[in-house]
Write an enzyme that holds these catalytic residues in place. Structure first.
Site, mmCIF file in Angstrom:
data_model
loop_
_atom_site.group_PDB
_atom_site.id
_atom_site.type_symbol
_atom_site.label_atom_id
_atom_site.label_comp_id
_atom_site.label_asym_id
_atom_site.label_seq_id
_atom_site.Cartn_x
_atom_site.Cartn_y
_atom_site.Cartn_z
ATOM 1 N N LYS A 68 0.846 -1.214 0.000
ATOM 2 C CA LYS A 68 0.000 0.000 0.000
ATOM 3 C C LYS A 68 0.876 1.257 0.000
ATOM 4 C CE LYS A 68 -3.826 -2.403 2.227
ATOM 5 N NZ LYS A 68 -4.479 -2.829 3.476
ATOM 6 N N GLN B 30 -4.192 -1.447 9.825
ATOM 7 C CA GLN B 30 -4.151 -2.799 9.261
ATOM 8 C C GLN B 30 -4.635 -3.823 10.296
ATOM 9 O OE1 GLN B 30 -3.286 -3.485 5.972
ATOM 10 N NE2 GLN B 30 -4.013 -5.552 6.433
ATOM 11 N N ASP C 55 -10.858 3.079 4.660
ATOM 12 C CA ASP C 55 -11.274 1.681 4.581
ATOM 13 C C ASP C 55 -12.798 1.560 4.605
ATOM 14 O OD1 ASP C 55 -9.199 -0.105 4.181
ATOM 15 O OD2 ASP C 55 -8.557 -0.052 6.284
#
Ligand code: NDP
Length: 304
Positions: free
Chosen positions: A52, A96, A119
């Protein structure tokens, strides 16, 4: 022959659009920025986050990798999120998952500023998505919609069956498909006579995390199969069950000692009208949509 929906090519097209938008924003003195929080040393998470951060650099976004130790407390993480919420150079915050057991993941995700929640996991964004208001939608389901649309697969009026009801994939995928005017059915582990339902699907989205679960008998010939599952197989027995006679896979398996299979059995792809392969289908879209969401968040925060 079924059509293979090339997720890598679609992800590349989305990334190109992100670059164009980043360049346009640079002209206004804006550089979208992502803060990625990676706790401890979970190997898969390290690979995802590295990828990412690297993609941010490739597309011209700024990124900041913050790596607290795996002994971090919920309070320390909440303090970190508060700092990231207030930082002007941070447009997107990514925490994460999974987090260590002692960290209250829900409290943390709820603490992220919804405007920076790239997200799309915050309840405010989940609610906005359900209400059909502009929202930062979770990246993987948003990627599923992009694959269907950019491949010219009709969604409106189609029966979309979603296998899996997680907050990260199944539920938001169902909402997004509903907003595209599909008729939706959501299935889960308590659903009875699953095959009778999946056989009605024009579009079948499999997101359950069970290797090769969807077999040919569960698929209507000609249906579109979207395989979200990522399952690593490591034994020869499993390999034979899914890939017997597949020489290309055999080479990968021999070299690495493992390979990836989705939630759809490869034999089921053969009767589909179109399908996303694993790997190279839905997977590449997740990072592309994260980049698109970060740019979107940068614009929305500034009222652009
Ligand atoms: P979860 O484990 O959170 O959810 C799984 C869902 O599948 C649950 O709703 C569960 O039902 C349902 N389920 C499990 N077993 C069955 C069964 N036998 N029959 C019917 N339903 C079943 O998984 P995620 O949604 O996070 O992920 C799903 C898959 O997608 C995984 O393989 C994951 O690795 C992959 N994934 C891929 C991404 C990508 O970038 N391509 C991104 C995110 C995930 P119940 O609710 O009743 O327990």
């Amino acid at each position: 022959m079924p059509r293979i929906l090339d997720g890598a090519a679609i992800a590349a097209a989305i990334k190109k659009e992100v670059v164009e938008e980043v360049q346009r924003l640079a002209g206004l003195g804006i550089r979208p920025g992502l803060a990625a929080v990676l706790v401890g040393h979970v190997p898969a998470s390290e690979i995802y986050v590295r990828s990412k951060v690297q993609t941010c650099a490739e597309l011209g976004l700024s990124s900041d990798l913050i790596a607290p130790p795996d002994t971090v407390t919920t309070q320390e993480m909440l303090n970190l999120v508060a700092v990231l919420n207030s930082r002007e150079d941070v447009d997107g915050i990514l925490i994460q998952l999974p987090l260590p057991k002692q960290v209250d993941a829900k409290a943390l995700l709820d603490a992220v500023d919804p405007a920076k929640d790239v997200d799309g996991f915050h309840p405010v964004n989940a609610g906005r998505l359900q209400a059909g208001r502009p929202a930062l939608a979770p990246c993987t389901p948003a990627g599923v919609i992009e694959i269907l649309k950019r491949s010219g697969i009709p969604i409106a009026g189609q029966h979309a069956v979603i296998l899996g009801r997680s907050d990260i994939v199944g539920k938001p995928a169902a909402m997004l498909l509903l907003h595209e005017n599909a008729t939706i059915t959501i299935c889960h582990s308590k659903t009875r006579d699953l095959g009778a339902i999946t056989r009605q699907a024009d579009i079948l989205v499999a997101a359950i995390g069970r290797p090769g679960f969807v077999t040919p008998e569960m698929v209507r010939p000609g249906a579109t199969l979207i395989d979200v599952g990522i399952n690593r197989i490591t034994t020869r027995e499993e390999f034979e069950r899914f890939f017997a006679g597949d020489l290309k896979r055999e080479a990968v398996f021999a070299k690495r000692g493992s390979t990836i299979v989705g939630d759809v059995h490869p034999n089921a792809f053969e009767i589909a009208g179109a399908y996303t392969p694993v790997p190279g289908g839905v997977g590449p879209l997740t990072i592309a949509m994260l980049m698109a969401n970060t740019v979107r968040a940068a614009k929305m925060r500034r009222g652009l």
